[in-house]
Each structure stands twice: as C-alpha cells, then as structure tokens.
Design an enzyme around this catalytic site. Structure first.
Site, short mmCIF file in Angstrom:
data_model
loop_
_atom_site.label_atom_id
_atom_site.label_comp_id
_atom_site.label_asym_id
_atom_site.label_seq_id
_atom_site.Cartn_x
_atom_site.Cartn_y
_atom_site.Cartn_z
N SER A 129 0.83 -1.21 0.00
CA SER A 129 0.00 0.00 0.00
C SER A 129 0.86 1.26 0.00
O SER A 129 1.95 1.28 0.57
CB SER A 129 -0.85 -0.03 1.27
OG SER A 129 -1.35 1.26 1.56
N GLU A 131 0.30 3.59 1.81
CA GLU A 131 0.41 4.01 3.21
C GLU A 131 1.78 3.66 3.78
O GLU A 131 2.18 4.17 4.81
CB GLU A 131 -0.69 3.35 4.06
CG GLU A 131 -2.08 3.86 3.78
CD GLU A 131 -2.33 5.30 4.22
OE1 GLU A 131 -1.81 5.71 5.27
OE2 GLU A 131 -3.03 6.02 3.48
N TYR A 153 -1.74 0.41 10.51
CA TYR A 153 -2.02 -0.22 9.21
C TYR A 153 -0.78 -0.15 8.31
O TYR A 153 -0.35 -1.14 7.73
CB TYR A 153 -3.21 0.47 8.54
CG TYR A 153 -3.41 0.04 7.10
CD1 TYR A 153 -3.98 -1.18 6.79
CD2 TYR A 153 -2.99 0.87 6.05
CE1 TYR A 153 -4.14 -1.58 5.47
CE2 TYR A 153 -3.15 0.47 4.73
CZ TYR A 153 -3.72 -0.75 4.45
OH TYR A 153 -3.87 -1.15 3.14
P1 GDP Z 1 -6.58 5.91 3.54
O1 GDP Z 1 -5.74 6.71 2.58
O2 GDP Z 1 -6.40 4.46 3.39
O3 GDP Z 1 -6.46 6.38 4.94
O4 GDP Z 1 -8.10 6.16 3.04
P2 GDP Z 1 -9.30 7.02 3.66
O5 GDP Z 1 -10.31 7.12 2.58
O6 GDP Z 1 -9.78 6.45 4.95
O7 GDP Z 1 -8.66 8.46 3.95
C1 GDP Z 1 -8.10 9.25 2.94
C2 GDP Z 1 -7.76 10.61 3.50
O8 GDP Z 1 -8.97 11.33 3.76
C3 GDP Z 1 -7.00 10.59 4.83
O9 GDP Z 1 -5.96 11.53 4.77
C4 GDP Z 1 -8.02 11.03 5.85
O10 GDP Z 1 -7.47 11.70 6.97
C5 GDP Z 1 -8.85 11.98 5.01
N1 GDP Z 1 -10.19 12.20 5.56
C6 GDP Z 1 -10.75 13.40 5.80
N2 GDP Z 1 -11.96 13.25 6.34
C7 GDP Z 1 -12.18 11.92 6.45
C8 GDP Z 1 -13.28 11.17 6.94
O11 GDP Z 1 -14.30 11.69 7.40
N3 GDP Z 1 -13.17 9.79 6.88
C9 GDP Z 1 -12.05 9.19 6.36
N4 GDP Z 1 -12.01 7.86 6.30
N5 GDP Z 1 -10.98 9.91 5.92
C10 GDP Z 1 -11.05 11.26 5.95
#
Ligand code: GDP
Length: 337
Positions: A129, A131, A153
């Site tokens: 990933s 990440e 993660y």
């Molecule tokens: P990730 O890249 O695997 O963490 O995928 P996510 O879709 O969970 O998050 C993508 C980005 O969106 C991260 O930087 C989060 O901090 C940001 N983000 C902002 N608001 C939100 C929210 O309400 N939910 C999630 N899941 N992510 C958010």
C-alpha cells in the site's frame, strides 16, 4: 489446456470481487478463502460477490489460524495466490492497533509459510500500500522511495512487504508486492472518505441527510479505480521474474476537491453541506500521496482506463440508485404506518 487455479484472500472485499470477475473472464478457476462467519451470513457478507457465487469455490479458513490455512493448502493446489485480505481501514488501525497488526502481519506470514511448506511453486501476490510511504520522503513516490509508515495499518503493510520479499530472496519463491495507491469504486466500504462523501451526496440529494462531517479536507490522495488496479495485480503475477511495482494514477486530489466534484454531480455546492470535524482527524496524517508508476506502465503495459472525474461520477451515480431505493422504502414504510 487445464484452466489456471487462483486463490484469493479478501474475496468478499472491493478488490477481491473485481479480481475474481477479472480472473473468471480470463478463464481461471477461482477459489476464495473466507471466514466461517461469512459463510454463515451470506446475505450481508457476500453482497459484492453474490453474482459470482455459482462460478467460484469458497473455502472456510481464518487468517488468524495457521492450521486452517495449512488445511486448505494441503488439499488444493493453486497456480496463483492473491493475498488481499487485511484490516484495511487506517482509522480503525489507530483505534485497535493490536488487532490490525496481529491479523495483517500474522495472516501474511501464515500464507507464505503454508505455501512454502506445501506448494512453493504457487505464485504469491501481496497487496502492499502507498500508506507504507506515510510521511513521504519525496514526491512523487516510486519503488525506491524509503518507507515511513504513519499508522499501525501502514506498519503492518511494511511488515507484509518485507516478509514477501524475504520469502522471495530466501526460498526462491515467486513472491511479489504491488505498492498500490488508493483505489476506489462503488464497492468501496463506507468508512473510506470517498464512499462516505458519495453516499452523503446521494442521501442529501434525496432529502435523507442534511450535512456531511469529515476530517482533514486538505489531505491529498492519488485515487484510481479498483477495476483498473486488479488488472495490474494479475499482470504482475504473469511476469517471468517477480518485481515489486508502484501502481498509481499519477494525479493527486484533495478531499476538498473530491467533495466539490461529487456535490457538483447533483448540482450542489459542497460548502453548504460539508463540515470539518476534529473527530475525524487522524492522530498522524499522511498528507501528500502521489505515485510515479512509470516502471509498472512500461513493464506491464498497464494504463488506467478511468479518469478521476469518471470515478467520482460512477460512485455518485451508484449511491444515488441506492439512496433512491432507501427513500422509496422510507416513504412506503411511512404510508403503511
Ligand atoms: P486511507 O488513505 O487508506 O487512509 O483512506 P481514507 O479514505 O480512509 O482516507 C483518505 C484521507 O482522507 C486521509 O488523509 C483522511 O485523513 C482523510 N479524511 C478526511 N476526512 C475523512 C473522513 O471523514 N473519513 C475518512 N475515512 N478519511 C477522511
């Protein structure tokens, strides 16, 4: 010729379901490893693979149990194994780091150890990933960019990546990791920000919700479509030599831009509905992910077919259908009452 036999872990998830469709279309015999609880609750757990159930073979096993994995490998021979199963939500990994690390790291180790013991000729794909790059050391990120994970993660994925590499180097097995940037679709879980946004847009449009609370609107991601990315997984496993590759769209967009586009799909201005809420901020954020996948594009002849705009459009459109059904049910329930 006998069809190739592939095993997918995480078959019921977004990527697993698209990969199963892709492999079936190529004439593969597709097997999936699923938890016993999922087999007992197919209505809820198999919603992404319902349409495939009569074409695939499911095996009950848990990634938390080496004996259950050993049992499957001792009874069935596979040509290719795609290990996609994981606790994959970064937010949850902060809430329960122990479970994320246990499941993700041990699960990958058990799969590799089982294969080495019983069928070392089976090719192994690990879902790495972006990440893993976390607090990025360079922009864009490529295969040589050092890892600096910023969540349990991300750490579990670095461990899985290293385990996969080590089985390749130590035992000569065909083990490869895809370093995939975020990939989304109408099958994405609702906890991820893209689906959270498109689902909220649909609910607001139907009058079923009035606002959307999110965390950091400035976080940027390199978002592609999962359907494009599973093609790259398969291509990576078909190569002569295993090589870990970055797969990305090469474009980065902020959560704010995603909101803007998604709300505009239904003629709304996101600024009237979106509220930033500290509750959704991460303890440590990955601010700027953008991938350089030129190596994969050249080696695999891979190109994404979806643009960012098409991805957002497809997700909103699917969620409008779902919200339309929900609104209908709510109004018929109201009529009965
Ligand atoms: P990730 O890249 O695997 O963490 O995928 P996510 O879709 O969970 O998050 C993508 C980005 O969106 C991260 O930087 C989060 O901090 C940001 N983000 C902002 N608001 C939100 C929210 O309400 N939910 C999630 N899941 N992510 C958010």
């Amino acid at each position: 010729m006998k069809p190739k036999k592939a095993l997918i872990t995480g078959l019921t998830g977004q990527d697993g379901s698209y990969l199963a469709e892709h492999l079936l279309s190529l004439g593969y015999e597709v097997h999936g490893l699923v938890r016993r609880v999922a087999l007992e609750d197919p209505g809820r757990r198999f919603n992404r693979i319902e349409h495939l159930l009569d074409q695939i073979t499911l095996h009950a096993a848990s990634l938390e149990s080496y004996p259950s994995i050993f049992h499957i490998f001792s009874r069935h021979q596979f040509d290719e194994c795609y290990h996609l199963a994981a606790q994959s939500f970064v937010g949850e990994s902060f809430a329960d780091g122990f479970s994320t690390m246990n499941t993700n790291i041990n699960g990958t180790h058990y799969m590799l150890a089982g294969l080495r013991e019983l069928q070392p000729q089976c090719k192994f794909y690990f879902a790495g990933s972006s990440e893993m790059f976390g607090k990025v050391r360079e922009v864009p990120q490529k295969e040589t960019t050092p890892f600096h994970p910023r969540s349990p993660y991300g750490i579990s994925k670095v461990a899985g990546f290293d385990l996969t590499r080590n089985y390749r180097e130590a035992y000569g097995m065909f083990c490869v990791s895809g370093i995939f940037f975020n990939h989304e679709s109408p099958r994405r879980g609702f906890e991820f920000v893209t689906r959270k946004i498109t689902s909220a847009v649909a609910h607001i449009h139907q009058g079923l919700a009035s606002e959307l609370r999110v965390g950091n609107l400035e976080a940027r991601r390199d978002w592609g479509h999962a359907k494009d990315y599973v093609r790259a997984m398969h291509l990576m496993v078909q190569r002569e030599e295993p090589e870990d590759l970055v797969v990305a769209s090469g474009e980065s967009h902020s959560v704010r831009e995603f909101c803007e586009l998604a709300f505009a799909e239904v003629g709304l201005d996101y600024r009237d509905y979106v509220i930033q809420d500290e509750k959704f901020y991460r303890p440590a954020e990955v601010e700027h992910l953008i991938g350089d996948s030129s190596k994969a594009r050249e080696a695999l002849g891979w190109e994404p077919q979806y643009t960012f705009q098409e991805l957002v459009k497809e997700m909103v459109s699917r969620d409008l259908e779902l919200a339309g059904k929900a609104a209908e049910m709510a109004s018929s329930a109201g009529a009965i009452a």
